[in-house]
Write a protein that holds these residues in place. Structure first.
Motif, short mmCIF file in Angstrom:
data_model
loop_
_atom_site.label_atom_id
_atom_site.label_comp_id
_atom_site.label_asym_id
_atom_site.label_seq_id
_atom_site.Cartn_x
_atom_site.Cartn_y
_atom_site.Cartn_z
N PRO A 37 27.91 -9.42 -14.12
CA PRO A 37 27.71 -8.07 -13.55
C PRO A 37 28.89 -7.61 -12.70
N LEU A 38 29.51 -8.52 -11.95
CA LEU A 38 30.67 -8.16 -11.15
C LEU A 38 31.83 -7.74 -12.04
N ALA A 39 32.09 -8.48 -13.11
CA ALA A 39 33.18 -8.14 -14.03
C ALA A 39 32.93 -6.78 -14.68
N LEU A 40 31.70 -6.51 -15.06
CA LEU A 40 31.37 -5.20 -15.64
C LEU A 40 31.60 -4.08 -14.62
N ALA A 41 31.22 -4.32 -13.38
CA ALA A 41 31.43 -3.32 -12.33
C ALA A 41 32.93 -3.09 -12.11
N CYS A 42 33.72 -4.16 -12.12
CA CYS A 42 35.17 -4.00 -11.95
C CYS A 42 35.75 -3.19 -13.10
N GLU A 43 35.30 -3.45 -14.32
CA GLU A 43 35.74 -2.65 -15.48
C GLU A 43 35.39 -1.18 -15.28
N ASP A 44 34.15 -0.91 -14.87
CA ASP A 44 33.71 0.47 -14.65
C ASP A 44 34.52 1.16 -13.55
N ILE A 45 34.76 0.45 -12.46
CA ILE A 45 35.53 1.01 -11.35
C ILE A 45 36.95 1.32 -11.80
N ASP A 46 37.54 0.41 -12.55
CA ASP A 46 38.89 0.62 -13.05
C ASP A 46 38.96 1.88 -13.92
N LYS A 47 37.96 2.08 -14.78
CA LYS A 47 37.91 3.28 -15.62
C LYS A 47 37.73 4.54 -14.77
N LEU A 48 36.86 4.46 -13.77
CA LEU A 48 36.65 5.61 -12.89
C LEU A 48 37.92 5.99 -12.14
N LEU A 49 38.67 4.99 -11.71
CA LEU A 49 39.90 5.25 -10.98
C LEU A 49 40.99 5.85 -11.87
N GLY A 50 40.99 5.48 -13.14
CA GLY A 50 42.03 5.98 -14.05
C GLY A 50 43.40 5.52 -13.61
N MET A 51 44.37 6.40 -13.70
CA MET A 51 45.75 6.05 -13.35
C MET A 51 45.96 5.97 -11.84
N ASP A 52 45.18 6.70 -11.07
CA ASP A 52 45.32 6.71 -9.61
C ASP A 52 44.35 5.68 -9.03
N LYS A 53 44.86 4.50 -8.70
CA LYS A 53 44.01 3.40 -8.22
C LYS A 53 43.56 3.60 -6.78
N ARG A 54 44.09 4.64 -6.10
CA ARG A 54 43.67 5.03 -4.74
C ARG A 54 43.67 3.86 -3.75
N ALA A 55 44.50 2.87 -4.01
CA ALA A 55 44.58 1.68 -3.15
C ALA A 55 43.22 1.02 -2.99
N PHE A 56 42.40 1.08 -4.04
CA PHE A 56 41.07 0.45 -4.01
C PHE A 56 41.24 -1.06 -3.98
N TYR A 57 40.44 -1.73 -3.15
CA TYR A 57 40.37 -3.20 -3.20
C TYR A 57 39.09 -3.69 -2.53
N TRP A 58 38.67 -4.85 -2.99
CA TRP A 58 37.50 -5.50 -2.40
C TRP A 58 37.91 -6.15 -1.09
N THR A 59 37.13 -5.95 -0.05
CA THR A 59 37.36 -6.61 1.24
C THR A 59 36.39 -7.77 1.45
N ARG A 60 35.29 -7.74 0.69
CA ARG A 60 34.28 -8.79 0.85
C ARG A 60 33.43 -8.86 -0.42
N LEU A 61 33.31 -10.08 -0.96
CA LEU A 61 32.38 -10.39 -2.05
C LEU A 61 31.70 -11.69 -1.63
N ARG A 62 30.54 -11.58 -1.05
CA ARG A 62 29.86 -12.77 -0.52
C ARG A 62 28.36 -12.63 -0.72
N GLU A 63 27.66 -13.60 -0.22
CA GLU A 63 26.20 -13.61 -0.23
C GLU A 63 25.75 -13.72 1.22
N LYS A 64 24.69 -13.00 1.57
CA LYS A 64 24.13 -13.09 2.92
C LYS A 64 22.62 -12.97 2.81
#
Length: 172
Positions: A37-64
């Motif tokens: 599911p995470l990989a699919l979400a990353c694919e979707d986010i990449d497509k949504l961003l298109g050529m302008d990646k808007r300096a998007f990045y994950w700051t936290r991927l954890r479990e709580k």
């Protein structure tokens, strides 16, 4: 998409995972059952961003407390809604007015909220349907089969948690 490892995901989307060294180790914990599911979400986010990646990045991927704890940054854009995760429910709270944000930022925010909700019902070990509970120790999202692997409350589910984590040493 099947079989993604943390290294493959980070190689496919290096801009999404810029943290290094100790900072990376603290920020990103990958669980086998949550990888697809995470990989699919990353694919979707990449497509949504298109050529302008808007300096998007994950700051936290954890479990709580059994639920995903996901954080991200995107240049000039803030989250406008968030899911408040408690062990037994998910409550959505609106933040800033959506009118102040670009449509792509709103779409990415929504995709990440969908991911958080989906991961709440996925076993961290195998990805099967699960329920978050603490009947055998700490809060965890485990399917019945992996919950049964726990040796009891004194074992603190150590072996289950270790089997859920993905490592780059050839394990998925």
């Amino acid at each position: 998409m099947e079989g993604y490892t943390p290294g493959a995901l980070q190689a496919r989307f290096p801009y999404m995972f810029p943290l290094e060294g100790e900072e990376r180790r603290r920020a990103y914990t990958f669980y086998r059952g949550w990888m697809q599911p995470l990989a699919l979400a990353c694919e979707d986010i990449d497509k949504l961003l298109g050529m302008d990646k808007r300096a998007f990045y994950w700051t936290r991927l954890r479990e709580k407390v059994g639920a995903p704890s996901l954080g991200y940054r995107m240049e000039g854009q803030a989250r406008v809604a968030t899911n408040i995760h408690r062990p037994t429910d998910v409550v959505r709270h609106a933040g800033e007015s959506a009118e102040r944000h670009a449509p792509v930022a709103l779409a990415i925010n929504e995709r990440i909220l969908q991911l958080e909700v989906e991961l709440r019902s996925r076993c961290i070990v195998c990805g099967a349907l699960s329920e978050i509970c603490n009947d055998r120790g700490p809060w965890a999202s485990l399917c019945p089969a992996h919950r049964a692997e726990d040796d009891g409350p004194d074992a603190s589910m150590g072996s289950v948690w270790e089997s859920a984590r993905t490592h780059e040493e050839g394990r998925k």
